[in-house]
Design an enzyme around this catalytic site. Structure first.
Site, mmCIF file in Angstrom:
data_model
loop_
_atom_site.group_PDB
_atom_site.id
_atom_site.type_symbol
_atom_site.label_atom_id
_atom_site.label_comp_id
_atom_site.label_asym_id
_atom_site.label_seq_id
_atom_site.Cartn_x
_atom_site.Cartn_y
_atom_site.Cartn_z
ATOM 1 N N ASP A 64 10.458 11.814 17.650
ATOM 2 C CA ASP A 64 10.128 13.205 17.354
ATOM 3 C C ASP A 64 10.730 14.114 18.418
ATOM 4 O OD1 ASP A 64 8.585 15.751 17.182
ATOM 5 O OD2 ASP A 64 7.496 14.656 15.633
ATOM 6 N N GLU A 95 0.836 -1.202 0.000
ATOM 7 C CA GLU A 95 0.000 0.000 0.000
ATOM 8 C C GLU A 95 0.872 1.253 0.000
ATOM 9 O OE1 GLU A 95 -3.387 2.563 2.396
ATOM 10 O OE2 GLU A 95 -2.676 0.692 3.282
ATOM 11 N N ASP A 103 9.740 5.801 15.144
ATOM 12 C CA ASP A 103 9.555 7.233 14.909
ATOM 13 C C ASP A 103 9.960 7.967 16.182
ATOM 14 O OD1 ASP A 103 8.784 9.773 14.212
ATOM 15 O OD2 ASP A 103 6.650 9.333 14.025
#
EC number: 2.7.7.-
Length: 438
Positions: A129, A63, A127
């Site tokens: 941040d 996808e 991830d």
């Protein structure tokens, strides 16, 4: 050991930083067609996601999502070939490309599949941040980032990379600058891609050692090492401890205000001991004392209290110094990204719409040399191409010459492509070696 990359990655071309070439978000959509046509590494991107066609439908069932101008979001895209993907990218010029999992069937047929799509594999992703460090950085906040607070990302990459390699045996790891204030990690080994939900949860929980305790002034990070600290915590401490003074005490001066001293006190996870320490500091430190003096006072007090066998400092607080260092500097993971099978993550080499910067790969072995403030913007890259072509006239003279220099080699984006291609070479060698064993 961290992956080694050729010295070319550190040889950044001269960068133009004048206001003339400043990025303007309002003209991003006008620049993207040129970027995708001339600079985006379509073939390496396909080589990565196809994994040498080592598994059926590994590329065609992947996808992909596009975010277009005016926040138009298109999901469930999929492509059979590299040419199809490149054509669609160059046709739609997405502001962002996100990568999802490989599904059991083509994502574009999701409406006609009974029970919906089922993910069958996906890279293990992380991830990190910078906003999750706002409570421990004083130089910037929110979307801001500078060389001082980038050191938090330096330690995060080093700690996480070595843990993934040594504790899990993963080898094929690529690190990506998010384009603004964070970093993404993609673990691409076969075993990592085929982890089920429980496996991803286990890895995420193993690596996520930071907890938080609530106080009136906010949340306080905690890291409990226990009576017998795990080897992974000892290894992480060896990485963060040498930079603790530089980052926390000097760059951030984190304890240099009454609020900062309170942060330090709140990390002492024993009410009585915390109260005793607070009284000691009030008597021995002036308001606004530099963080170095505050930390030295804390160390002196903690060491003196450890000699008392009846004190909490000699029992549950015996590792408090190391626990504070890890609590402040250990990677702060968004574990929902890692645990989720369906999470879509921004693709490498996208342009961040707010900053105009390229989401470039970097080598963990050179992460301390990586400067997020000088990552090239799309404006800068297009100027570099034009400047190069004006000087050499090669593009106009030989537009069809396959031997002419590739456009990305004309720009400061070149080193990021070198890192990515070196990662791909190692990944492809591993796949060939594995196929020969069957």
């Amino acid at each position: 050991m961290p992956e080694q990359v050729t010295d070319q990655e550190n040889q950044a071309p001269q960068q133009q930083t004048t206001a003339v070439h400043a990025y303007n978000p309002e003209v991003l959509q006008d620049m993207l067609p040129v970027y995708y046509r001339r600079l985006f590494p379509h073939l390496p991107f396909y080589r990565w996601l196809s994994y040498g066609s080592s598994e059926d439908a590994i590329f065609s069932n992947r996808e992909i999502s596009f975010t277009l101008q005016d926040d138009i979001y298109i999901r469930y895209l999929c492509f059979d070939t590299q040419a199809e993907l490149e054509k669609e990218i160059c046709s739609r010029n997405p502001i962002k490309i996100d990568i999802g999992p490989v599904m059991h069937s083509k994502p574009k047929n999701h409406r006609s599949i009974p029970g919906g799509l089922t993910p069958v594999q996906r890279e293990l992703v992380f991830d990190i941040d910078m906003t999750d460090y706002d409570e421990v950085r004083t130089c910037c906040s929110g979307a801001g980032v500078c060389l001082k607070c980038w050191k938090f990302m330096v330690l995060a990459a080093r700690v996480l990379d070595v843990a993934l390699r040594e504790d899990f045996g993963f080898e094929h790891i690529i690190w990506i600058f998010s384009g603004r204030r964070g970093i993404h990690c993609w673990v691409c080994d076969y075993q990592a891609r085929h982890l089920d939900g429980r496996g991803r949860y286990a890895v995420a929980e193993y690596l996520n050692i930071i907890t938080y305790a609530s106080f009136a002034g906010g949340n306080s990070p905690r890291c409990s090492m226990g009576d017998r600290p795990h080897h992974s915590l000892k290894r992480a401490l060896k990485i963060v401890e040498p930079m603790f003074e530089e980052i926390v005490l000097e760059d951030q001066n984190l304890f240099g205000t009454p609020k900062g001293v309170t942060k330090l006190l709140n990390m002492v996870h024993d009410d009585a001991a915390r109260g005793e320490l607070e009284s000691y500091m009030q008597k021995n430190l002036e308001d606004g004392a530099h963080s170095r003096l505050v930390w030295e006072s804390f160390i002196k007090y903690a060491n003196s209290m450890r000699t008392s066998t009846t004190s909490a400092w000699s029992r549950k607080l015996k590792n408090i110094v190391a626990e504070i260092q890890l609590g402040l500097l250990y990677p702060r993971l968004d574990i929902n990204v890692t645990r989720g099978f369906n999470h879509l993550l921004k693709a490498p080499f996208c342009i961040h719409p707010a900053t105009g910067k390229v989401c470039v790969p970097f080598s963990v072995s050179a992460v301390a040399k990586f400067d997020p403030t000088t990552v090239p913007t799309i404006t800068q890259l297009l100027h570099e191409i034009n400047a190069f072509d004006d000087k050499s006239k090669s593009y106009m003279e030989a537009p069809e010459d396959k031997s002419r220099i590739k456009d990305h080699k004309k720009t400061s984006m070149f080193k990021g492509v070198v890192v990515f291609e070196e990662f791909l070479r190692k990944l492809e060698r591993s796949q060939k070696s594995a196929s020969l064993q069957f």
